[in-house]
Design a protein around this motif. Structure first.
Motif, PDB file in Angstrom:
ATOM      1  N   PRO A  54       0.829  -1.206   0.000  1.00  0.00           N
ATOM      2  CA  PRO A  54       0.000   0.000   0.000  1.00  0.00           C
ATOM      3  C   PRO A  54       0.859   1.250   0.000  1.00  0.00           C
ATOM      4  CG  PRO A  54       0.097  -0.919   2.204  1.00  0.00           C
ATOM      5  CD  PRO A  54       0.807  -1.899   1.312  1.00  0.00           C
ATOM      6  N   ALA A  55       0.304   2.356  -0.480  1.00  0.00           N
ATOM      7  CA  ALA A  55       1.028   3.626  -0.450  1.00  0.00           C
ATOM      8  C   ALA A  55       1.164   4.090   0.993  1.00  0.00           C
ATOM      9  CB  ALA A  55       0.280   4.675  -1.276  1.00  0.00           C
ATOM     10  N   PRO A  56       2.331   4.623   1.370  1.00  0.00           N
ATOM     11  CA  PRO A  56       2.506   5.123   2.738  1.00  0.00           C
ATOM     12  C   PRO A  56       1.495   6.219   3.060  1.00  0.00           C
ATOM     13  CG  PRO A  56       4.611   4.970   1.591  1.00  0.00           C
ATOM     14  CD  PRO A  56       3.543   4.768   0.565  1.00  0.00           C
ATOM     15  N   THR A  57       0.985   6.209   4.271  1.00  0.00           N
ATOM     16  CA  THR A  57       0.034   7.230   4.707  1.00  0.00           C
ATOM     17  C   THR A  57       0.544   7.889   5.978  1.00  0.00           C
ATOM     18  OG1 THR A  57      -1.194   5.560   5.951  1.00  0.00           O
ATOM     19  CG2 THR A  57      -1.949   6.052   3.719  1.00  0.00           C
ATOM     20  N   GLY A  59       1.030   9.017   9.633  1.00  0.00           N
ATOM     21  CA  GLY A  59       0.587   8.417  10.881  1.00  0.00           C
ATOM     22  C   GLY A  59       0.331   6.936  10.778  1.00  0.00           C
ATOM     23  N   GLY A  60       0.982   6.285   9.825  1.00  0.00           N
ATOM     24  CA  GLY A  60       0.724   4.863   9.594  1.00  0.00           C
ATOM     25  C   GLY A  60       1.472   3.925  10.524  1.00  0.00           C
ATOM     26  N   GLY A  61       2.259   4.456  11.437  1.00  0.00           N
ATOM     27  CA  GLY A  61       2.947   3.619  12.409  1.00  0.00           C
ATOM     28  C   GLY A  61       4.113   2.865  11.806  1.00  0.00           C
ATOM     29  N   VAL A  62       4.397   1.679  12.375  1.00  0.00           N
ATOM     30  CA  VAL A  62       5.538   0.882  11.967  1.00  0.00           C
ATOM     31  C   VAL A  62       5.431   0.450  10.506  1.00  0.00           C
ATOM     32  CG1 VAL A  62       6.829  -1.249  12.402  1.00  0.00           C
ATOM     33  CG2 VAL A  62       5.908   0.069  14.319  1.00  0.00           C
ATOM     34  N   GLY A  63       4.219   0.068  10.102  1.00  0.00           N
ATOM     35  CA  GLY A  63       4.026  -0.344   8.718  1.00  0.00           C
ATOM     36  C   GLY A  63       4.352   0.766   7.745  1.00  0.00           C
ATOM     37  N   ASN A  64       3.936   1.975   8.065  1.00  0.00           N
ATOM     38  CA  ASN A  64       4.226   3.116   7.215  1.00  0.00           C
ATOM     39  C   ASN A  64       5.738   3.363   7.164  1.00  0.00           C
ATOM     40  OD1 ASN A  64       3.040   5.689   5.832  1.00  0.00           O
ATOM     41  ND2 ASN A  64       4.614   6.451   7.223  1.00  0.00           N
ATOM     42  N   TRP A  65       6.406   3.225   8.319  1.00  0.00           N
ATOM     43  CA  TRP A  65       7.853   3.429   8.374  1.00  0.00           C
ATOM     44  C   TRP A  65       8.573   2.415   7.498  1.00  0.00           C
ATOM     45  CZ3 TRP A  65      11.757   0.148  10.042  1.00  0.00           C
ATOM     46  CH2 TRP A  65      13.021   0.726  10.189  1.00  0.00           C
ATOM     47  N   PHE A  66       8.109   1.155   7.509  1.00  0.00           N
ATOM     48  CA  PHE A  66       8.735   0.124   6.682  1.00  0.00           C
ATOM     49  C   PHE A  66       8.569   0.447   5.200  1.00  0.00           C
ATOM     50  CE2 PHE A  66       8.161  -3.795   4.190  1.00  0.00           C
ATOM     51  CZ  PHE A  66       9.433  -4.333   4.318  1.00  0.00           C
ATOM     52  N   LEU A  67       7.371   0.885   4.809  1.00  0.00           N
ATOM     53  CA  LEU A  67       7.132   1.207   3.409  1.00  0.00           C
ATOM     54  C   LEU A  67       7.992   2.381   2.964  1.00  0.00           C
ATOM     55  CD1 LEU A  67       3.247   0.808   3.349  1.00  0.00           C
ATOM     56  CD2 LEU A  67       4.909  -0.696   2.246  1.00  0.00           C
ATOM     57  N   GLU A  68       8.126   3.382   3.834  1.00  0.00           N
ATOM     58  CA  GLU A  68       8.964   4.531   3.515  1.00  0.00           C
ATOM     59  C   GLU A  68      10.427   4.112   3.399  1.00  0.00           C
ATOM     60  OE1 GLU A  68       8.302   7.472   2.666  1.00  0.00           O
ATOM     61  OE2 GLU A  68       6.327   8.052   3.419  1.00  0.00           O
ATOM     62  N   ASP A 273      -1.055  13.611  -2.047  1.00  0.00           N
ATOM     63  CA  ASP A 273      -2.145  12.706  -1.723  1.00  0.00           C
ATOM     64  C   ASP A 273      -1.699  11.267  -1.979  1.00  0.00           C
ATOM     65  OD1 ASP A 273      -4.481  11.374  -1.300  1.00  0.00           O
ATOM     66  OD2 ASP A 273      -5.439  12.032  -3.173  1.00  0.00           O
ATOM     67  N   PRO A 274      -1.494  10.467  -0.928  1.00  0.00           N
ATOM     68  CA  PRO A 274      -1.053   9.086  -1.135  1.00  0.00           C
ATOM     69  C   PRO A 274      -2.021   8.288  -1.984  1.00  0.00           C
ATOM     70  CG  PRO A 274      -0.827   9.710   1.176  1.00  0.00           C
ATOM     71  CD  PRO A 274      -1.625  10.792   0.510  1.00  0.00           C
ATOM     72  N   GLY A 275      -3.288   8.638  -1.936  1.00  0.00           N
ATOM     73  CA  GLY A 275      -4.258   7.906  -2.730  1.00  0.00           C
ATOM     74  C   GLY A 275      -4.047   8.076  -4.215  1.00  0.00           C
ATOM     75  N   ALA A 276      -3.398   9.191  -4.589  1.00  0.00           N
ATOM     76  CA  ALA A 276      -3.149   9.407  -6.009  1.00  0.00           C
ATOM     77  C   ALA A 276      -2.204   8.367  -6.580  1.00  0.00           C
ATOM     78  CB  ALA A 276      -2.560  10.808  -6.237  1.00  0.00           C
ATOM     79  N   MET A 277      -1.434   7.720  -5.705  1.00  0.00           N
ATOM     80  CA  MET A 277      -0.486   6.719  -6.175  1.00  0.00           C
ATOM     81  C   MET A 277      -1.200   5.509  -6.760  1.00  0.00           C
ATOM     82  SD  MET A 277       2.334   8.200  -5.326  1.00  0.00           S
ATOM     83  CE  MET A 277       3.687   7.084  -5.082  1.00  0.00           C
ATOM     84  N   GLN A 377      -3.547  -2.403  -9.201  1.00  0.00           N
ATOM     85  CA  GLN A 377      -4.653  -1.758  -8.492  1.00  0.00           C
ATOM     86  C   GLN A 377      -5.027  -2.520  -7.225  1.00  0.00           C
ATOM     87  OE1 GLN A 377      -7.536  -1.606 -11.656  1.00  0.00           O
ATOM     88  NE2 GLN A 377      -6.937   0.461 -12.267  1.00  0.00           N
ATOM     89  N   SER A 378      -4.621  -3.776  -7.145  1.00  0.00           N
ATOM     90  CA  SER A 378      -4.925  -4.574  -5.960  1.00  0.00           C
ATOM     91  C   SER A 378      -3.857  -4.455  -4.882  1.00  0.00           C
ATOM     92  CB  SER A 378      -5.090  -6.045  -6.363  1.00  0.00           C
ATOM     93  OG  SER A 378      -3.944  -6.501  -7.060  1.00  0.00           O
ATOM     94  N   ALA A 379      -2.899  -3.538  -5.044  1.00  0.00           N
ATOM     95  CA  ALA A 379      -1.821  -3.376  -4.068  1.00  0.00           C
ATOM     96  C   ALA A 379      -2.381  -3.132  -2.673  1.00  0.00           C
ATOM     97  CB  ALA A 379      -0.913  -2.218  -4.472  1.00  0.00           C
ATOM     98  N   SER A 380      -1.858  -3.866  -1.695  1.00  0.00           N
ATOM     99  CA  SER A 380      -2.340  -3.759  -0.325  1.00  0.00           C
ATOM    100  C   SER A 380      -1.370  -4.462   0.597  1.00  0.00           C
ATOM    101  CB  SER A 380      -3.728  -4.387  -0.185  1.00  0.00           C
ATOM    102  OG  SER A 380      -3.666  -5.785  -0.447  1.00  0.00           O
ATOM    103  N   ALA A 381      -1.564  -4.270   1.909  1.00  0.00           N
ATOM    104  CA  ALA A 381      -0.727  -4.967   2.887  1.00  0.00           C
ATOM    105  C   ALA A 381      -0.929  -6.473   2.794  1.00  0.00           C
ATOM    106  CB  ALA A 381      -1.049  -4.467   4.291  1.00  0.00           C
ATOM    107  N   ALA A 382      -2.168  -6.895   2.536  1.00  0.00           N
ATOM    108  CA  ALA A 382      -2.453  -8.325   2.419  1.00  0.00           C
ATOM    109  C   ALA A 382      -1.729  -8.931   1.222  1.00  0.00           C
ATOM    110  CB  ALA A 382      -3.956  -8.558   2.303  1.00  0.00           C
ATOM    111  N   LEU A 383      -1.722  -8.210   0.096  1.00  0.00           N
ATOM    112  CA  LEU A 383      -1.036  -8.706  -1.091  1.00  0.00           C
ATOM    113  C   LEU A 383       0.468  -8.779  -0.837  1.00  0.00           C
ATOM    114  CD1 LEU A 383      -1.264  -9.600  -4.047  1.00  0.00           C
ATOM    115  CD2 LEU A 383      -0.995  -7.193  -4.705  1.00  0.00           C
ATOM    116  N   LEU A 384       1.000  -7.779  -0.168  1.00  0.00           N
ATOM    117  CA  LEU A 384       2.420  -7.785   0.170  1.00  0.00           C
ATOM    118  C   LEU A 384       2.777  -8.992   1.028  1.00  0.00           C
ATOM    119  CD1 LEU A 384       5.254  -6.599   0.398  1.00  0.00           C
ATOM    120  CD2 LEU A 384       4.397  -5.086   2.203  1.00  0.00           C
TER     121      LEU A 384
END
Length: 422
Positions: A54-57, A59-68, A273-277, A377-384
């Motif tokens: 997923p695109a980093p958002t 305040g996403g916490g640890v998951g966001n930090w890993f994606l970044e 806007d992370p959603g634009a990704m 388009q199906s990119a997500s934490a679950a897919l990862l």
């Protein structure tokens, strides 16, 4: 991978008398090579995160930090380890010379040709120019004149490249006009075939050799060092974090003191806007943005940025600091913690067949639903998670029956042609 396996079989070089007294204090070289495999596995997972996560958002916490952290740094680590692998082929501590040296160069050239063909084939798909394999081919060829150099001259070259090439790349891009690029591509058979030609591989692509050779040469430098040496480890323990602080800290300070941060953001409002990704039209922007052609915009402010893949001096230094630190930490951890080495065995197996899994994950992405392959388009934490678990399971099972991954096996057989070089 093949070169690591061959290095494991190489008998240890005799120690001079001055070193014999301390030989028993040195960790086994096996841990050092396994650390490289584990680092390569993390780089593969990082690219999974960039491609299908997923695109980093905010305040996403640890998951966001890993994606970044994965964005940009995973491919930088991958390229650094590619340089390390070159030294395993060309001779680890003592560069091969004579017939052995010529055959080692031939092996590298064969690998480069195969990677160029494979990377160009992938570039002809919807994945486009986001693949790195054809860029690897150029890195390998450009590294050929450096194979006999030892750690010190390689380190000097790496520092010079980090300082000079981003500015050279910026000026060169600024001088190129669209008509000039089209004219060059019109005579480039690779560009006409897959859309990623020599000009892209050297200067305009997502991983341009002009700046990315910094990672490769740094990896070659690390390959020339004895990472089992306590003195070397202590130096790297200082150098790695210092590079991180220098690259990202100085960039952060410079952009805010000069107002460059506001000017960069003002020039790319859609990227806020992370959603634009997830918009298919923005898909290509979720990957690399070289200085002067993306995140930094066409002006010189990008030269102060350290964002992923800007290709600035600060980005190169910071990303290399992370690569050095990761490799050092994994090497030391696996060396001292036997239990960790056993527990990490399935993940280490991923690193031994990174080429297979890298190509495989692209093919799976292309098979996923959605028009945008980068990312789907199906990119997500679950897919990862599915990609990471699937790759680890495949590597663990495959490695129990075969010494090499499928593509690694084919690549190794192809490089056997080098024995005919005289």
């Amino acid at each position: 991978m093949t070169e690591i396996e061959s290095a494991k079989k190489t008998p240890p070089r005799p120690l001079p008398a001055s070193e014999s007294d301390t030989a028993t204090e040195r960790p086994a070289p096996m841990a050092r090579l396994v650390g490289v495999d584990l680092a390569r596995a993390l780089a593969v997972f990082g690219m999974f995160a960039v491609h299908v996560g997923p695109a980093p958002t905010p305040g996403g916490g640890v998951g966001n930090w890993f994606l970044e952290l994965a964005s940009g740094r995973a491919s930088a680590l991958f390229a650094t380890l590619a340089g390390f692998s070159l030294t395993l082929i060309a001779g680890r501590f003592e560069p091969k010379t004579g017939l052995a040296g010529r055959q080692a160069r031939a092996r590298i050239v064969i690998r480069a040709v195969i990677l160029l063909v494979l990377g160009s084939a992938l570039a002809m798909t919807n994945f486009g120019g986001a693949g790195i394999l054809n860029f690897y081919a150029v890195y390998f060829l450009l590294a050929l004149p450096l194979l006999r150099l030892r750690a010190r001259p390689l380190a000097i070259i790496a520092v010079t490249l980090a300082v000079v090439t981003p500015q050279v790349a910026y000026v060169t891009r600024a001088l190129l006009t669209e008509s000039t690029v089209h004219s060059i591509d019109a005579y480039d058979p690779i560009a006409r075939l897959c859309g990623v030609g020599v000009l892209d591989l050297l200067l305009l692509g997502l991983y341009p050799a002009i700046t990315w050779m910094t990672f490769v040469v740094t990896g070659m430098t690390l390959g020339r060092l004895d990472l089992s040496s306590g003195a070397v480890r202590r130096r790297l323990a200082v150098v790695g974090p210092a590079m991180i602080a220098l690259g990202y800290g100085v960039s952060w300070l410079a952009l805010r003191l000069t107002g460059g941060a506001q000017k960069i953001m003002a020039g790319m409002p859609d990227m806020k806007d992370p959603g634009a990704m997830k918009d298919p039209g923005m898909a290509s922007m979720s990957f690399d943005s070289p200085v002067g052609g993306g995140l930094g915009g066409p002006d010189a402010w990008g030269l102060l940025a350290a964002e992923p893949h800007t290709g600035s001096t600060f980005d190169l230094i910071g990303s290399l600091g992370i690569a050095v630190t990761v490799l050092l930490c994994l090497t030391v951890a696996l060396d001292r913690l036997t239990l960790l080495r056993r527990m990490a065995a399935p993940v280490i197996a991923v690193g031994t067949m990174s080429l297979t899994l890298y190509v495989g994950h692209i093919l799976v992405i292309l098979a996923l639903p959605g028009e945008a392959a980068t990312p789907p388009q199906s990119a997500s934490a679950a897919l990862l998670l599915c990609f990471v678990v699937g790759a680890t399971a495949f590597a663990a099972v495959w490695s129990r029956f075969f010494r090499r991954g499928p593509l690694e096996y084919l690549l190794n057989n192809a490089t056997k042609l080098a024995r005919f070089v005289r």
